[in-house]
Design a protein around this motif. Structure first.
Motif, short mmCIF file in Angstrom:
data_model
loop_
_atom_site.label_atom_id
_atom_site.label_comp_id
_atom_site.label_asym_id
_atom_site.label_seq_id
_atom_site.Cartn_x
_atom_site.Cartn_y
_atom_site.Cartn_z
N UNK A 1 -21.81 -5.19 -38.95
CA UNK A 1 -20.86 -4.44 -38.15
C UNK A 1 -20.44 -3.14 -38.83
N UNK A 2 -20.25 -3.19 -40.13
CA UNK A 2 -19.87 -1.99 -40.89
C UNK A 2 -20.98 -0.95 -40.84
N UNK A 3 -22.21 -1.40 -40.98
CA UNK A 3 -23.36 -0.48 -40.92
C UNK A 3 -23.42 0.20 -39.56
N UNK B 1 -22.15 4.98 -35.76
CA UNK B 1 -21.55 5.48 -34.51
C UNK B 1 -20.82 6.80 -34.71
N UNK B 2 -20.45 7.11 -35.94
CA UNK B 2 -19.79 8.40 -36.22
C UNK B 2 -20.77 9.57 -36.15
N UNK B 3 -22.05 9.27 -36.03
CA UNK B 3 -23.04 10.36 -36.02
C UNK B 3 -22.95 11.22 -34.75
N UNK B 4 -22.36 10.70 -33.71
CA UNK B 4 -22.16 11.54 -32.52
C UNK B 4 -21.18 12.67 -32.83
N UNK C 1 -15.25 5.82 -46.75
CA UNK C 1 -14.57 4.52 -46.79
C UNK C 1 -15.50 3.41 -46.32
N UNK C 2 -16.23 3.64 -45.24
CA UNK C 2 -17.17 2.64 -44.73
C UNK C 2 -18.30 2.37 -45.72
N UNK C 3 -18.78 3.45 -46.38
CA UNK C 3 -19.82 3.27 -47.40
C UNK C 3 -19.35 2.39 -48.54
N UNK D 1 -30.58 -10.69 -35.65
CA UNK D 1 -29.15 -10.44 -35.54
C UNK D 1 -28.81 -9.02 -35.99
N UNK D 2 -29.51 -8.53 -36.98
CA UNK D 2 -29.31 -7.16 -37.45
C UNK D 2 -29.62 -6.18 -36.32
#
Length: 263
Positions: A114-116, A121-124, A209-211, A235-236
């Motif tokens: 989920x974190x990945x 999703x921030x790439x937009x 932060x996500x990294x 699942x990935x």
């Protein structure tokens, strides 16, 4: 009182006022006649049943009728123990299904996926910023900084720095592919009135932060004897589903995820 040698549980079709012929003697049990319907099933609700014993061993009313007894779910056990009657259980009471908690390893695994996905999703926002400012998608200087920080964070978390480097490079390649996808989409139809979040004050701090969270979660998962097996790839692929992310990029990211090692 002598123990009951023989008992049967029946539901009578006659009313409680029905009378039985008076047996001529204690041993003459054949004279007792009655219409009986075998009990097929006793539910947990209240049932009226007759417990018929040999005449000398059961209570009779003055008019020679067998007394009716009311049993409940709580009394069924006593009835079985005292008369040796086998009662068939009724339908089990309805219960609310209990949702089992996922094992700790699985919870950690899904959190990593989920974190990945959240990071991608921030790439937009990144793509819209670059598209608006007329900048190129690829920024090698920025990529170098991201890789150096990932290696430093990995070492602090007890992971092999070089193994984490390949994974973060795969993430950045996927991020660039997503941005190119948006660029192609907007080449024919620019999003109307669509605003991006500020790259420097909001997006990049969140990506950092996500990294950090991804590195820490991977470390905790691997140290808990977790593994990124091939059977987890499905699942990935399901959970990491950012727009414009190709199956090829998903496969490469998962392969690099499998290569991460604990020091």
């Amino acid at each position: 009182m002598n123990p009951v040698n023989q008992a049967s549980t029946t539901i009578r079709q006659t009313s409680s006022s029905s009378k039985y012929p008076q047996p001529s003697s204690v041993d003459d049990k054949s004279s007792v006649e009655d219409k009986e319907t075998p009990v097929k099933q006793l539910s947990n609700t209240n049932l009226k049943v007759n417990i018929k014993h040999p005449p000398e061993q059961c209570a009779q009313a003055s008019d020679c009728t067998f007394q009716q007894v009311t049993i409940t779910a709580t009394a069924q056990t006593r009835l079985v123990n005292s008369t040796s009657v086998t009662l068939q259980p009724g339908l089990p009471p309805e219960t609310t299904p209990v949702t089992e908690a996922l094992p700790i390893k699985n919870q950690q695994l899904y959190e990593i996926f989920e974190l990945i996905n959240q990071r991608l999703t921030y790439m937009e926002d990144v793509a819209l910023f670059k598209h608006t400012k007329g900048r190129d998608v690829e920024d090698l200087t920025r990529e170098k900084k991201v890789l150096e920080k990932a290696k430093c964070d990995a070492e602090k978390a007890g992971l092999d720095p070089d193994s984490i480097k390949h994974f973060f490079q795969a993430q950045m390649n996927a991020a660039k592919a997503i941005q190119y996808g948006y660029f192609d989409q907007w080449s024919s139809a620019r999003p109307a009135n669509k605003k991006h979040r500020d790259l420097n004050s909001e997006v990049r701090p969140r990506l950092i932060e996500l990294g950090d969270q991804i590195v820490r979660q991977i470390s905790a998962y691997l140290k808990n004897e977790g593994k990124f097996d091939n059977n987890m790839q499905k699942e990935f692929v399901r959970l990491v589903n950012a727009t414009h992310l190709s199956e090829d990029n998903k496969e490469k990211m998962f392969e690099c995820l499998q290569r991460i090692r604990v020091m």
